[in-house]
Scaffold this motif. Structure first.
Motif, PDB file in Angstrom:
ATOM      1  N   PHE A  91       6.568   3.453  -8.190  1.00 46.03           N
ATOM      2  CA  PHE A  91       5.276   3.137  -7.577  1.00 46.03           C
ATOM      3  C   PHE A  91       4.417   2.334  -8.556  1.00 46.03           C
ATOM      4  CE2 PHE A  91       6.737   6.863  -5.349  1.00 46.03           C
ATOM      5  CZ  PHE A  91       6.331   6.673  -4.031  1.00 46.03           C
ATOM      6  N   SER A  92       3.407   1.726  -7.995  1.00 49.13           N
ATOM      7  CA  SER A  92       2.340   1.149  -8.797  1.00 49.13           C
ATOM      8  C   SER A  92       1.219   2.187  -8.862  1.00 49.13           C
ATOM      9  CB  SER A  92       1.827  -0.152  -8.163  1.00 49.13           C
ATOM     10  OG  SER A  92       0.820  -0.738  -8.969  1.00 49.13           O
ATOM     11  N   VAL A  93       0.991   2.746 -10.038  1.00 47.49           N
ATOM     12  CA  VAL A  93       0.078   3.868 -10.205  1.00 47.49           C
ATOM     13  C   VAL A  93      -1.165   3.406 -10.944  1.00 47.49           C
ATOM     14  CG1 VAL A  93      -0.205   6.218 -11.066  1.00 47.49           C
ATOM     15  CG2 VAL A  93       2.044   5.441 -10.285  1.00 47.49           C
ATOM     16  N   ARG A 112      -6.292  14.395  -8.406  1.00 45.82           N
ATOM     17  CA  ARG A 112      -6.120  14.177  -6.973  1.00 45.82           C
ATOM     18  C   ARG A 112      -5.484  12.814  -6.771  1.00 45.82           C
ATOM     19  NH1 ARG A 112      -8.323  17.641  -3.351  1.00 45.82           N
ATOM     20  NH2 ARG A 112      -6.728  16.609  -2.069  1.00 45.82           N
ATOM     21  N   VAL A 113      -4.532  12.736  -5.853  1.00 51.35           N
ATOM     22  CA  VAL A 113      -3.740  11.526  -5.637  1.00 51.35           C
ATOM     23  C   VAL A 113      -4.000  11.003  -4.233  1.00 51.35           C
ATOM     24  CG1 VAL A 113      -1.440  10.506  -5.696  1.00 51.35           C
ATOM     25  CG2 VAL A 113      -1.986  12.425  -7.207  1.00 51.35           C
ATOM     26  N   VAL A 114      -4.258   9.684  -4.135  1.00 51.50           N
ATOM     27  CA  VAL A 114      -4.493   9.025  -2.854  1.00 51.50           C
ATOM     28  C   VAL A 114      -3.515   7.868  -2.735  1.00 51.50           C
ATOM     29  CG1 VAL A 114      -6.176   7.843  -1.379  1.00 51.50           C
ATOM     30  CG2 VAL A 114      -6.923   9.641  -2.949  1.00 51.50           C
ATOM     31  N   PRO A 134       0.812  -1.241   0.000  1.00 55.52           N
ATOM     32  CA  PRO A 134       0.000   0.000   0.000  1.00 55.52           C
ATOM     33  C   PRO A 134       0.829   1.268   0.000  1.00 55.52           C
ATOM     34  CG  PRO A 134      -0.917  -1.601   1.526  1.00 55.52           C
ATOM     35  CD  PRO A 134       0.378  -2.176   1.047  1.00 55.52           C
ATOM     36  N   GLU A 135       1.942   1.300   0.734  1.00 53.44           N
ATOM     37  CA  GLU A 135       2.731   2.524   0.794  1.00 53.44           C
ATOM     38  C   GLU A 135       3.446   2.823  -0.526  1.00 53.44           C
ATOM     39  OE1 GLU A 135       5.035  -0.871   2.721  1.00 53.44           O
ATOM     40  OE2 GLU A 135       3.013  -0.013   2.822  1.00 53.44           O
ATOM     41  N   LYS A 136       3.500   1.843  -1.437  1.00 52.07           N
ATOM     42  CA  LYS A 136       4.111   2.058  -2.747  1.00 52.07           C
ATOM     43  C   LYS A 136       3.070   2.031  -3.859  1.00 52.07           C
ATOM     44  CE  LYS A 136       8.011   2.085  -3.541  1.00 52.07           C
ATOM     45  NZ  LYS A 136       8.961   3.216  -3.721  1.00 52.07           N
ATOM     46  N   THR A 137       1.811   2.285  -3.492  1.00 53.39           N
ATOM     47  CA  THR A 137       0.713   2.275  -4.455  1.00 53.39           C
ATOM     48  C   THR A 137       0.022   3.631  -4.440  1.00 53.39           C
ATOM     49  OG1 THR A 137       0.370  -0.092  -4.058  1.00 53.39           O
ATOM     50  CG2 THR A 137      -1.394   1.109  -5.166  1.00 53.39           C
TER      51      THR A 137
END
Length: 339
Positions: free
Chosen positions: A245-247, A314-316, A216-219
């Protein structure tokens, strides 16, 4: 030509200074007769009474000649006892009065500066400090409310989105031969207050860029609109972030309610290429008039609105952290590392 390396002796000067605690430093090296250095301090506490600087003059006796008959004195009365101290003697009365004027100006400046300091301390204590505390508190509340939000409420919204639209959108897209990654465009959000409570994963319509199967922290999940000029500019940041990251890009139709380009990109065989073309203004032919794509965009829009977003992109993060509006790739990397 002769060179002189000798330093010229400084010219003696008269000096009057008032130290922070009120002590008066006197030195009349130019006009004084004694040329002494003295420090005079007013009495304080229970012994405080009266103190004054004044000029005193004496007359020589008949038939006698004397120099320095004028003096700058300090007269004080402490505990009922009067004392007179000669601070410096002068040859002329004008020099003595000039010395008294220097003392007067120095004491006046000292009193004025002390009053200003006292006024500033009072202002800062009763106005400045409360205002700063209030401003910092409001800024922290606004930051936590707008960028981090309530993780528990965010989990509930994501679960609701997955129940209402996510599963159906994923089923429809899979019938079109579209491949969804195991870690879908909606993050698995963990409530930090209850580490055992893991939110359900909702399958939202997305386009994947970058690394696969990241924690999760790299997604990252990016709400983006192909009709948004800012989203076009942000595409270079997505390319940069995809290196580490996995975007997952979640297409939405926030600008003008135009679902066509976003839906066509979701239904295209080459989703990444179709998305890049959509940002450039083109519509993928093989994905045009795709009902499943419209369904996916609609589901993304519902989740976008539930999260309270009013701009794109927007980025989450996969951990549930919402990055500040307009955050570039460099800031996203730094904040993702901190979280």
């Amino acid at each position: 030509m002769k060179l002189s390396l000798e330093r010229n002796a400084p010219m003696p000067k008269d000096c009057v200074l008032v130290e922070p605690e009120g002590t008066v430093f006197l030195s009349f090296m130019q006009t004084g007769f004694i040329k002494a250095v003295s420090r005079t301090r007013y009495a304080s506490g229970d012994a405080a009474a009266t103190g004054a600087f004044m000029v005193s003059s004496a007359q020589p006796k008949d038939g006698e000649e004397s120099d320095a008959m004028h003096a700058l004195t300090f007269v004080s009365e402490v505990a009922g006892d009067e004392k007179i101290v000669i601070l410096e003697r002068f040859n002329t009365k004008d020099d003595a009065e000039a010395a008294w004027s220097m003392v007067h100006r120095s004491l006046r400046r000292y009193v004025v500066n002390e009053r200003r300091k006292r006024a500033w301390r009072t202002f800062l204590r009763y106005v400045g400090v409360p205002f700063i505390v209030l401003a910092v508190g409001m800024a922290m509340v606004r930051y936590l409310d707008s960028h981090n939000g309530s993780l528990e409420a965010l989990n509930a919204i994501m679960r609701a989105a997955g129940t209402m639209n996510g599963t159906q959108a994923s089923r429809n897209l899979s019938q079109q031969g579209m491949t969804q990654p195991a870690g879908s465009a909606s993050a698995t959000l963990v409530d930090t207050t209850r580490s055992a409570d893991v939110a359900a994963v909702s399958q939202m319509a997305s386009i994947h860029f970058g690394l696969d199967n990241q924690p999760p922290e790299k997604t990252l999940y990016v709400y983006s609109d192909p009709n948004c000029p800012a989203c076009k500019q942000f595409e270079s940041h997505i390319t940069d972030l995809a290196k580490d990251f996995s975007v997952y890009v979640l297409p939405v139709a926030y600008q003008g309610d135009d679902h066509g380009k976003a839906a066509a990109a979701l239904c295209a065989k080459d989703q990444q290429g179709a998305w890049v073309s959509a940002l450039g203004g083109a519509v993928s032919r093989d994905g045009s008039d795709c009902l499943n794509g419209y369904t996916g965009v609609k589901a993304n829009m519902q989740q976008f609105e539930r999260l309270g977003f009013n701009s794109t992109p927007r980025v989450v993060s996969g951990t549930g952290f919402i990055f500040p509006e307009g955050a570039p790739a460099k800031m996203i990397r730094l904040q993702a590392a901190e979280k």
